[in-house]
Design a protein around this motif. Structure first.
Motif, PDB file in Angstrom:
ATOM      1  N   SER A 156       0.890  -1.205   0.060  1.00  0.00           N
ATOM      2  CA  SER A 156       0.072   0.032   0.236  1.00  0.00           C
ATOM      3  C   SER A 156       1.090   1.189   0.097  1.00  0.00           C
ATOM      4  N   PRO A 157       0.383   2.402  -0.427  1.00  0.00           N
ATOM      5  CA  PRO A 157       1.364   3.570  -0.646  1.00  0.00           C
ATOM      6  C   PRO A 157       2.108   4.035   0.753  1.00  0.00           C
ATOM      7  N   THR A 158       1.426   3.727   1.591  1.00  0.00           N
ATOM      8  CA  THR A 158       1.991   4.334   3.209  1.00  0.00           C
ATOM      9  C   THR A 158       2.864   3.138   3.902  1.00  0.00           C
ATOM     10  N   ARG A 159       4.060   3.261   3.802  1.00  0.00           N
ATOM     11  CA  ARG A 159       4.994   2.404   4.280  1.00  0.00           C
ATOM     12  C   ARG A 159       4.524   1.848   5.584  1.00  0.00           C
ATOM     13  N   GLU A 160       4.327   3.031   6.557  1.00  0.00           N
ATOM     14  CA  GLU A 160       3.922   2.571   8.046  1.00  0.00           C
ATOM     15  C   GLU A 160       2.557   1.360   7.977  1.00  0.00           C
ATOM     16  N   ASN A 161       1.604   1.641   6.991  1.00  0.00           N
ATOM     17  CA  ASN A 161       0.494   0.868   7.153  1.00  0.00           C
ATOM     18  C   ASN A 161       0.764  -0.353   6.559  1.00  0.00           C
ATOM     19  N   ARG A 162       1.732  -0.368   5.273  1.00  0.00           N
ATOM     20  CA  ARG A 162       1.782  -1.886   5.000  1.00  0.00           C
ATOM     21  C   ARG A 162       2.622  -2.751   5.781  1.00  0.00           C
ATOM     22  N   GLU A 163       3.628  -2.087   6.345  1.00  0.00           N
ATOM     23  CA  GLU A 163       4.508  -2.580   7.577  1.00  0.00           C
ATOM     24  C   GLU A 163       3.730  -3.254   8.772  1.00  0.00           C
ATOM     25  N   ALA A 164       2.608  -2.297   9.322  1.00  0.00           N
ATOM     26  CA  ALA A 164       1.869  -2.923  10.339  1.00  0.00           C
ATOM     27  C   ALA A 164       1.092  -4.111   9.924  1.00  0.00           C
ATOM     28  N   PHE A 165       0.693  -4.002   8.622  1.00  0.00           N
ATOM     29  CA  PHE A 165      -0.269  -4.919   8.039  1.00  0.00           C
ATOM     30  C   PHE A 165       0.373  -6.457   7.960  1.00  0.00           C
ATOM     31  N   ALA A 166       1.781  -6.063   7.533  1.00  0.00           N
ATOM     32  CA  ALA A 166       2.483  -7.323   7.488  1.00  0.00           C
ATOM     33  C   ALA A 166       2.748  -8.135   8.763  1.00  0.00           C
ATOM     34  N   GLU A 167       2.975  -7.176   9.743  1.00  0.00           N
ATOM     35  CA  GLU A 167       3.453  -7.611  10.926  1.00  0.00           C
ATOM     36  C   GLU A 167       2.325  -8.371  11.806  1.00  0.00           C
ATOM     37  N   GLU A 168       1.045  -7.816  11.716  1.00  0.00           N
ATOM     38  CA  GLU A 168      -0.093  -8.229  12.210  1.00  0.00           C
ATOM     39  C   GLU A 168      -0.551  -9.662  11.756  1.00  0.00           C
ATOM     40  N   MET A 169      -0.594  -9.567  10.457  1.00  0.00           N
ATOM     41  CA  MET A 169      -0.827 -10.709   9.618  1.00  0.00           C
ATOM     42  C   MET A 169      -0.045 -12.119   9.696  1.00  0.00           C
ATOM     43  N   ASP A 170       1.377 -11.512   9.621  1.00  0.00           N
ATOM     44  CA  ASP A 170       2.498 -12.700   9.798  1.00  0.00           C
ATOM     45  C   ASP A 170       2.233 -13.413  11.146  1.00  0.00           C
ATOM     46  N   GLY A 171       1.527 -12.840  12.091  1.00  0.00           N
ATOM     47  CA  GLY A 171       1.299 -13.222  13.273  1.00  0.00           C
ATOM     48  C   GLY A 171       0.002 -14.133  13.403  1.00  0.00           C
ATOM     49  N   ALA A 172      -0.798 -13.870  12.520  1.00  0.00           N
ATOM     50  CA  ALA A 172      -2.089 -14.292  12.606  1.00  0.00           C
ATOM     51  C   ALA A 172      -2.180 -15.770  11.684  1.00  0.00           C
ATOM     52  N   ASP A 174      -0.464 -18.879   9.208  1.00  0.00           N
ATOM     53  CA  ASP A 174       0.761 -19.760   8.988  1.00  0.00           C
ATOM     54  C   ASP A 174       1.630 -19.443   7.910  1.00  0.00           C
ATOM     55  N   ALA A 175       1.239 -18.540   6.906  1.00  0.00           N
ATOM     56  CA  ALA A 175       2.000 -18.091   5.767  1.00  0.00           C
ATOM     57  C   ALA A 175       2.976 -16.785   6.522  1.00  0.00           C
ATOM     58  N   SER A 176       3.970 -16.653   5.665  1.00  0.00           N
ATOM     59  CA  SER A 176       5.070 -15.770   5.771  1.00  0.00           C
ATOM     60  C   SER A 176       4.217 -14.457   5.028  1.00  0.00           C
ATOM     61  N   VAL A 177       4.138 -13.376   5.760  1.00  0.00           N
ATOM     62  CA  VAL A 177       3.681 -12.166   5.354  1.00  0.00           C
ATOM     63  C   VAL A 177       4.656 -10.887   5.403  1.00  0.00           C
ATOM     64  N   GLU A 178       4.784 -10.375   4.175  1.00  0.00           N
ATOM     65  CA  GLU A 178       5.939  -9.425   4.022  1.00  0.00           C
ATOM     66  C   GLU A 178       5.362  -8.119   3.218  1.00  0.00           C
ATOM     67  N   ALA A 179       5.759  -7.146   3.779  1.00  0.00           N
ATOM     68  CA  ALA A 179       5.557  -5.738   3.048  1.00  0.00           C
ATOM     69  C   ALA A 179       6.657  -5.486   2.063  1.00  0.00           C
ATOM     70  N   VAL A 180       6.273  -5.078   0.747  1.00  0.00           N
ATOM     71  CA  VAL A 180       7.266  -4.762  -0.240  1.00  0.00           C
ATOM     72  C   VAL A 180       6.999  -3.130  -0.573  1.00  0.00           C
ATOM     73  N   ASP A 181       7.801  -2.722  -1.607  1.00  0.00           N
ATOM     74  CA  ASP A 181       7.724  -1.358  -1.811  1.00  0.00           C
ATOM     75  C   ASP A 181       7.140  -0.979  -3.038  1.00  0.00           C
ATOM     76  N   ALA A 182       6.678  -1.997  -3.889  1.00  0.00           N
ATOM     77  CA  ALA A 182       5.901  -1.450  -4.996  1.00  0.00           C
ATOM     78  C   ALA A 182       5.139  -2.710  -5.451  1.00  0.00           C
ATOM     79  N   ALA A 183       3.900  -2.218  -5.855  1.00  0.00           N
ATOM     80  CA  ALA A 183       2.875  -3.164  -6.416  1.00  0.00           C
ATOM     81  C   ALA A 183       3.214  -4.164  -7.432  1.00  0.00           C
ATOM     82  N   SER A 184       4.124  -3.827  -8.224  1.00  0.00           N
ATOM     83  CA  SER A 184       4.703  -4.815  -9.294  1.00  0.00           C
ATOM     84  C   SER A 184       5.641  -5.721  -8.500  1.00  0.00           C
ATOM     85  N   GLU A 185       6.444  -5.487  -7.473  1.00  0.00           N
ATOM     86  CA  GLU A 185       7.043  -6.317  -6.669  1.00  0.00           C
ATOM     87  C   GLU A 185       6.072  -7.521  -5.995  1.00  0.00           C
TER      88      GLU A 185
END
Length: 333
Positions: A156-172, A174-185
């Motif tokens: 998502s465009p705001t780094r803090e939001n995507r990183e918070a999402f990744a941290e929360e969902m990674d804990g929730a 079984d899959a590994s959840v990672e924030a990335v810096d571009a939609a294409s990535e």
């Protein structure tokens, strides 16, 4: 006079798991595929104060319930209020009135997951999420119940939001959840792509989709706005929740139609047709598929009925009373 159950947001919190929402919504779409009535949303726009009054409805005979959403967004309070009336599909009597906001990400996420289950490859294990709000969370939690996910990339465009999402969902999950810096990535090499945004313009390049990818787009239901570009629509087997939406408020399809890259025959089938088996779903491992999920009364009634049954069994809610028209219209003092 009939007694009707009023259920607050607190009453319905935690009454059903994501998997149970998915099962209920899948059953609703099966009924739609076999002819259950449902209509797209109707939006009434107000200029001053700026706001929108929206409603949509469905009848699910086998579930035994009918109803839908009516909600206001904007206006003076600059907020949104969701009401979900639920009626008995046989007697027509009101069963419940729900504060529908809290169930929204769950029932919408369930619809997205039903689309993934019907159209994505069976071995899909990598997922891209574009968006990091409540709807994106609902989509991910529900999708994780229909596919064995190994990894999730979120942008998502705001780094803090995507990183918070990744941290929360990674804990929730079984899959590994990672924030990335571009939609294409996020999108490249993803088996499943979910868009859950408020964007007015496409959120990724359709050329980045891998052969065999599935896309669920759920963030826009406006003829002027779109999450998917014309390339994505042109490349994909296109399945909307309701066929009528394709040319009324499915902005991604309407833009592709106006650009001349597709015509109305490009609509493959409704999701309910695929779920019910009256139309084929994915037909090859290399096929790209799109489920355009704008929101319908189908998932709303299915989810509300599930919550009503659970709440009734647990003695939750407050009883309110309704008079039938035969009594209310007799001029009683």
């Amino acid at each position: 006079m009939t007694e009707t159950l009023f259920l607050t947001s607190d009453d319905v919190a935690g009454l059903a798991t994501p998997a149970e929402y998915v099962d209920a919504v899948r059953e609703g779409y099966r009924q739609r595929g076999e002819g259950a009535p449902a209509e797209p949303r109707t939006k009434l726009l107000n200029a001053d104060p700026k706001g929108m009054l929206t409603s949509y409805a469905a009848v699910l005979p086998d579930t035994g319930a009918m109803g839908g959403y009516m909600y206001a967004a904007g206006f003076g309070a600059t907020d949104a209020w969701f009401m979900t009336p639920l009626f008995d599909a046989e007697s027509g009597e009101p069963l419940a009135l729900l504060d529908g906001a809290s169930m929204n990400p769950y029932k919408t996420g369930a619809a997205g997951a039903v689309g993934v289950d019907a159209l994505a490859r069976e071995d899909a294990s990598t997922l891209a999420v574009i968006g990091s709000g409540a709807q994106a969370r609902g989509q991910l939690r529900a999708t994780a119940t229909v596919r064995d996910l190994d990894s999730v990339a979120v942008y998502s465009p705001t780094r803090e939001n995507r990183e918070a999402f990744a941290e929360e969902m990674d804990g929730a999950l079984d899959a590994s959840v990672e924030a990335v810096d571009a939609a294409s990535e996020a999108v490249r090499d993803a088996d499943v792509v979910v868009t859950a945004t408020t964007a007015s313009e496409p959120v990724f390049d359709g050329d980045d989709l891998s052969p065999g990818a599935h896309v669920t787009a759920m963030g826009q239901y406006n003829p002027e706005k779109r999450e998917l570009d014309t390339t994505t629509i042109e490349r994909a087997t296109y399945v909307p929740d309701l066929r009528k939406r394709a040319t009324t408020d499915a902005g991604s399809f309407i833009h592709a139609l106006e650009a001349g890259v597709v015509d109305e025959s490009h609509v493959h089938a409704e999701l309910g047709d695929v779920v019910a088996g009256t139309a084929p779903g994915r037909q090859s491992d290399d096929e790209i598929t799109v489920f355009d999920s704008g929101g319908t009364g189908i998932e709303t009634v299915a989810a509300a009925s599930l919550l009503h049954e659970r709440a009734s069994a647990e003695g939750l809610g407050t009883t309110i009373e309704f008079l039938p028209a035969s009594e209310a219209l007799t001029g009683r003092d």
